[in-house]
Design a protein around this motif. Structure first.
Motif, PDB file in Angstrom:
ATOM      1  N   SER A 263      29.931  -5.031 -19.040  1.00  0.00           N
ATOM      2  CA  SER A 263      31.332  -4.612 -19.133  1.00  0.00           C
ATOM      3  C   SER A 263      31.993  -5.476 -20.217  1.00  0.00           C
ATOM      4  CB  SER A 263      32.034  -4.824 -17.786  1.00  0.00           C
ATOM      5  OG  SER A 263      32.032  -6.209 -17.497  1.00  0.00           O
ATOM      6  N   SER A 295      33.490   3.550 -17.168  1.00  0.00           N
ATOM      7  CA  SER A 295      33.039   3.303 -15.791  1.00  0.00           C
ATOM      8  C   SER A 295      34.252   3.028 -14.916  1.00  0.00           C
ATOM      9  CB  SER A 295      32.125   2.083 -15.770  1.00  0.00           C
ATOM     10  OG  SER A 295      32.899   0.940 -16.049  1.00  0.00           O
ATOM     11  N   GLY A 297      36.170   0.519 -13.140  1.00  0.00           N
ATOM     12  CA  GLY A 297      36.290  -0.935 -13.058  1.00  0.00           C
ATOM     13  C   GLY A 297      36.894  -1.343 -11.723  1.00  0.00           C
ATOM     14  N   GLU A 305      32.153   0.228 -20.684  1.00  0.00           N
ATOM     15  CA  GLU A 305      30.974  -0.648 -20.627  1.00  0.00           C
ATOM     16  C   GLU A 305      29.967  -0.170 -21.664  1.00  0.00           C
ATOM     17  OE1 GLU A 305      29.740  -0.220 -16.523  1.00  0.00           O
ATOM     18  OE2 GLU A 305      28.584   1.582 -17.006  1.00  0.00           O
TER      19      GLU A 305
END
Ligand SMILES: Cc1cc2nc3c(=O)[nH]c(=O)nc-3n(C[C@H](O)[C@H](O)[C@H](O)COP(=O)(O)OP(=O)(O)OC[C@H]3O[C@@H](n4cnc5c(N)ncnc54)[C@H](O)[C@@H]3O)c2cc1C
Length: 335
Positions: A263, A295, A297, A305
């Motif tokens: 990330s 993605s 988070g 990411e």
């Protein structure tokens, strides 16, 4: 403010719709003649009648949907082919080409259905799909380090067949196992071993193609210019690829693959920055690609990411040494 269409625009629209309806109606009238033409040009021991799916056939929708990989092109408003010829024999391909030409019908050529724009199964003019997914035999010859692969065979099937016969041979093709060799190789074919062995198209020794007259040509008969063009120029522009003779490449019995995702908080940008300088300079037996994705988070907040997928023609200890030398910061990043 909403724009009101002028009477000219309305007239143009109505005329276009009418013309389109006329062209589809005429094509449907030609369809029967086309279907009756097919047995005349195909081998009688392989009845072509069994390969025909018209829209009246109950399996039509099933056969159509089976290989559409981009679902945007399976919606009701997308024009559907008038028929699908699911060739079971090379002569079925020849007959389809000859009869389509005789009856001025457009054909699209379909192997694995992965075309991003649906070119193998969608057209704005009335059309027929020539589907070669049934032509999928693979003959591996380890002694000569080569193989004849029919266009409907997928990359995954090819990898599997090679591995069955030899643990130290491979073929440079894509990562997606369901892509068919018909479209993959005629479009180039890139994958994790391309830095060492080049594209799939660079590893072709011969091919069999049905030309516009329905004749089957091999490399010798088609000549070097056409042979060059079908390896990257998009097969459908030049004919129907029946099969490829591929060159097997030598690989170690054990290879290493990995996928590392970072990330932004984990330093994805630093690794990505370094990757762009390092990855092209790594030894040719190493391939690392970077893909960014969204993605979920923390707290379901969308985050970015980056994934680094790698393929190394060797064993893990050699790879680790190489990575530690090339990405000293990766030790920190992977904590
Ligand atoms: C999920 C996914 C992953 C992918 N991964 C990779 C990858 O790792 N590496 C890579 O190189 N590419 C990859 N691709 C791209 C893919 O290789 C191309 O879209 C390829 O053209 C698909 O071939 P196909 O036969 O499966 O598709 P189709 O849709 O059947 O055909 C694609 C094109 O080739 C023509 N064609 C198909 N068969 C023949 C034939 N027998 N003779 C003449 N023309 C023919 C069609 O008319 C169409 O224009 C991927 C695509 C998808 C959707």
């Amino acid at each position: 403010m909403m724009k009101v269409p002028t009477s000219k625009a309305i007239l143009f629209f109505v005329l276009s719709v009418l013309l389109s309806l006329v062209s589809w109606a005429t094509a449907y009238a030609d369809l029967n003649d086309f279907l009756q033409c097919l047995p005349k040009f195909s081998e009688s021991s392989y009845p072509i009648i069994e390969t025909i799916y018209t829209q009246k056939n109950t399996s039509f929708q099933y056969v159509l949907n089976a290989y559409i990989k981009n679902r945007r092109y399976s919606t009701p408003t997308i024009p559907k082919s008038m028929a699908i010829i699911a060739a079971m024999h090379e002569s079925h391909v020849q007959a389809t080409v000859v009869c389509a030409k005789q009856h001025a019908l457009h054909i699209t050529i379909w192997s694995g259905g992965h075309d991003y724009e649906g070119l193998s199964y969608v057209s704005s003019v009335p059309f027929i799909i020539l589907d070669v997914f049934n032509l999928r035999s693979i003959e591996i010859n380890v002694t000569y380090e080569s193989s004849w692969v029919q266009a409907g065979a997928t990359a995954g099937e090819l990898y599997y067949k090679i591995a069955e016969k030899s643990k130290v041979h491979g073929f440079p093709a894509g990562v997606c196992p369901t892509v068919a060799t018909g479209g993959l190789i005629s479009g180039g074919g890139y994958g994790p071993t391309m830095r060492k062995f080049g594209l799939s198209a660079d590893n072709i020794e011969d091919a069999k193609l049905v030309n516009v007259n329905g004749t089957i040509l091999d490399r010798n008969a088609m000549g070097e210019d056409l042979f060059w063009a079908i390896r990257g120029g998009g097969g459908a522009s030049f004919g129907v690829i029946l099969s490829w003779k591929i060159k097997l490449v030598r690989v170690p019995a054990k290879v290493t693959v990995f996928n590392v995702t970072r990330s932004i908080e984990q330093g994805a940008l630093d690794v990505l920055y370094r990757w762009q300088y390092v990855a092209p300079k790594l030894p040719k037996n190493t391939y690392i690609r970077a893909t960014s994705q969204v993605s979920n988070g923390e707290g379901k907040k969308k985050a970015v990411e980056v994934s680094f997928s790698g393929h190394f023609l060797g064993q893990i200890y050699e790879l680790l040494r190489l990575i530690n030398e090339s990405f000293p910061s990766s030790k920190t990043a992977s904590k």
